[in-house]
Design an enzyme around this catalytic site. Structure first.
Site, PDB file in Angstrom:
ATOM      1  N   GLU A 126       8.554   0.877  11.756  1.00 23.87           N
ATOM      2  CA  GLU A 126       9.593   1.886  11.630  1.00 23.87           C
ATOM      3  C   GLU A 126       8.967   3.025  11.740  1.00 23.87           C
ATOM      4  O   GLU A 126       8.131   3.470  10.961  1.00 23.87           O
ATOM      5  CB  GLU A 126      10.344   1.763  10.302  1.00 23.87           C
ATOM      6  CG  GLU A 126      11.854   1.936  10.403  1.00 23.87           C
ATOM      7  CD  GLU A 126      12.023   3.558  10.202  1.00 23.87           C
ATOM      8  OE1 GLU A 126      11.794   4.438  10.793  1.00 23.87           O
ATOM      9  OE2 GLU A 126      12.219   3.668   8.741  1.00 23.87           O
TER      10      GLU A 126
ATOM     11  N   LYS B  45       0.940  -1.552  -0.124  1.00 24.22           N
ATOM     12  CA  LYS B  45       0.032   0.080   0.264  1.00 24.22           C
ATOM     13  C   LYS B  45       0.822   1.231  -0.034  1.00 24.22           C
ATOM     14  O   LYS B  45       1.467   1.564   1.165  1.00 24.22           O
ATOM     15  CB  LYS B  45      -0.983  -0.112   1.174  1.00 24.22           C
ATOM     16  CG  LYS B  45      -2.017   1.095   1.111  1.00 24.22           C
ATOM     17  CD  LYS B  45      -1.767   1.772   2.332  1.00 24.22           C
ATOM     18  CE  LYS B  45      -2.150   3.319   2.540  1.00 24.22           C
ATOM     19  NZ  LYS B  45      -2.089   4.363   1.499  1.00 24.22           N
TER      20      LYS B  45
ATOM     21  N   GLU C 191       7.664  14.921  16.865  1.00 22.88           N
ATOM     22  CA  GLU C 191       8.246  14.821  15.404  1.00 22.88           C
ATOM     23  C   GLU C 191       7.443  15.940  14.754  1.00 22.88           C
ATOM     24  O   GLU C 191       6.226  15.971  14.424  1.00 22.88           O
ATOM     25  CB  GLU C 191       7.999  13.445  14.855  1.00 22.88           C
ATOM     26  CG  GLU C 191       8.613  13.274  13.734  1.00 22.88           C
ATOM     27  CD  GLU C 191       8.479  11.849  12.965  1.00 22.88           C
ATOM     28  OE1 GLU C 191       7.543  11.296  12.905  1.00 22.88           O
ATOM     29  OE2 GLU C 191       9.737  11.237  12.659  1.00 22.88           O
TER      30      GLU C 191
END
Ligand code: NAP
Ligand code: MG
Length: 513
Positions: free
Chosen positions: A261, A185, A396
């Site tokens: 990850e 995907k 982040e």
């Protein structure tokens, strides 16, 4: 369904069981960020399409030749796929730059050649014999024992938008090398190079039907469906920690194997003895490469108070010399961000930083680029006097924003480096390599670069400590994450006849005459 009957833009379908098909949900546009307008349409896949793709991958795994194809043959095929990319380097680089907004210099010299290199390394690893002998044993009986590595099955692979082709290769290369089948995907912002690669693979006919399936569509539908699908044995995901957490929950229902990850907030630790010239360049490379849209970006710079003012002055001067502009110009250092939405997130964080009391020393605004008025360009931004506990230093951002955090002692610097929920990467800038290695050992991250950043080698493990993920990608470590281990025990005594079966567990000396 989007109305695109009036333009001639390319339109990609879903790739399922070796053919291109439409999605029931119609299509969705893919933007070219620099120009702020669509450059293609892709199928808007749904859970029903995931069902079809998983069925094809299941069939190819359970009854097709792929899991049993000899390693050297799988290696030949992976090398053939690498050749396809290499032969079309310029086209891939241009398409990647247009779709992502990343500078052509980066796509030409990093994304595309690294994709080729990673494929070739996994081609080599595919030839490793999946057998390991265990040491001799005669307890409880003389037997021959070995470990056999087998592919896991159907892998659902979910890719983020920031390195579209490279991440696609990071997912499919080890999965295919180990003999798995795949439902990929791509990210909705940047699916085009993965689809171009799929088209080339399809035309070349190198892969058996159903081994590679590609379903584009919204993450909340397609990604979600893959993560919960009972026919999927493993999910491999790169993206935000928040989505990773969600995927982990979905995958838990059927105990899927997982490689995650996730996000990062990597420190760049400038040691008091650093070569400042090198450190200035390196810290900027660490944070602004790919416009700051890298999970391993060095977004927290830990700078010694003793050098602070001089270091900041040089950092700011150099940051201001970076060129923002047309991603297709080879001189460009920073293109636009991937989307208007991502740009707004970054602008919000810049406001957060100001409110938290950090000092904005350069950047902080949108950049106007003539000819690209609709592109979401943002100036390279540096905050100083940042406190490590603030949102600016902990969350982040995924844009060109650097936080400089002062420190007094090296012990304090290491503590600050580790005071993060993330643990993906770190850089240490120092002239004393031995001392830097000692510091590297004390930093809780999956990778530490000494006097460098972003170098992710195809044979080195890559992945995160803490909330930066689970598992490792690349090399033998990455290959192992796509295999199940099976112990096969062969009894060589053949001594059971005439005795009850469990007698073999009782030592001879204890057994009556
Ligand atoms: P994201 O939500 O983590 O998306 C990554 C991938 O997961 C995309 O393919 C996405 O599909 C898919 N996805 C989204 N929601 C899903 C769901 N509910 N179930 C399964 N798959 C799902 O990242 P994003 O929304 O693109 O970016 C948000 C933030 O994530 C960024 O600002 C950045 O901080 C971080 N990020 C980190 C990385 C990294 O490498 N660490 C990469 C990208 C983003 P769609 O593309 O269709 O949404
Ligand atoms: Mg998301």
């Amino acid at each position: 369904m989007d109305d695109h009957t009036n333009d001639d833009l390319p339109c990609y379908g879903l790739y399922i069981d070796g053919s291109w098909t439409d999605a029931e949900g119609g299509t969705m546009p893919v933007n070219e960020p620099a120009l702020g307008r669509p450059m293609a349409y892709v199928a808007r896949g749904s859970a029903a399409d995931v069902d079809r793709a998983v069925a094809a991958a299941r069939e190819a795994f359970d009854r097709g030749p792929w899991p049993h194809t000899p390693g050297h043959e799988r290696a030949r095929i992976l090398n053939a796929i690498a050749d396809l990319i290499e032969e079309h380097t310029a086209e891939f680089a241009e398409l990647e730059s247009r779709n992502l907004g990343a500078p052509l210099r980066k796509t030409t010299f990093v994304d595309i050649p690294w994709s080729v290199e990673h494929l070739r390394v996994f081609a080599e690893l595919a030839t490793i014999h999946p057998y390991e002998a265990l040491p001799w044993t005669d307890i409880p009986s003389v037997s021959w024992n070995f470990v056999w590595r087998e592919p896991i099955g159907v892998c659902g692979q979910i890719v983020p938008w920031n390195y579209p082709l490279l991440m696609t290769i990071w997912k499919i290369a080890p999965a295919l090398a180990a003999g798995n089948t795949v439902v990929l995907k791509p990210a909705s912002y940047t699916p085009l190079t993965a689809l171009m690669l799929t088209r080339l693979i399809h035309e070349s006919g190198v892969l058996p039907r159903g081994v590679l399936n590609v379903v584009t569509g919204p993450g909340a539908e397609v990604g979600d469906a893959l993560a919960r699908h009972p026919g999927v044995d493993k999910v491999s995901f790169t993206g935000s920690t928040e989505t990773g957490r969600h995927i982990m929950r979905l995958a838990s229902d059927t105990i899927k194997r997982l490689t995650l990850e996730l996000g990062g907030k990597s420190p760049s630790l400038v040691m008091p003895d650093a070569d400042l010239e090198l450190a200035v360049d390196g810290v900027l490379f660490g944070v602004f490469f790919n416009g700051g849209q890298s999970c391993e970006a060095g977004t927290r710079c830990l700078a010694p108070e003793s050098l602070h003012d001089e270091f900041i002055e040089r950092l700011v001067t150099r940051a201001r010399s970076l060129r923002i502009g047309d991603p297709l110009d080879l001189e460009t250092d920073l293109g636009p961000l991937v989307s208007e939405a991502q740009c707004r997130i970054v602008e919000e964080y810049i406001e957060v930083g100001k409110h938290e009391g950090a000092r904005l020393v350069t950047g902080g605004k949108r950049a106007r680029v003539p000819g690209f008025e609709r592109g979401p360009f943002i100036e390279p931004t540096i905050f100083t006097n940042v406190l490590n506990g603030t949102r600016l230093a902990q969350e982040e951002i995924f844009g060109p924003v650097l936080s400089v955090i002062p420190y007094r002692t090296v012990t304090e610097a290491i503590e600050l480096a580790n005071a993060s929920r993330y643990g993906l990467g770190a850089a240490v800038w120092s002239r004393d390599l031995q001392g830097a290695i000692e510091v590297a050992k004390r930093i809780r991250t999956g990778t530490v670069w000494i006097n460098d950043h972003h170098i992710i080698l195809p044979r080195a493990p890559f992945g995160g400590y803490k909330q930066s993920g689970i598992g490792r990608e690349h090399g033998i470590y990455g290959l192992m994450a796509y295999t199940e281990l099976k112990h096969i025990h062969v009894d060589l005594m053949q001594k059971r006849s005439g005795r009850v079966w469990w007698d073999v567990l009782i030592p001879q000396s204890e057994q009556g005459a």
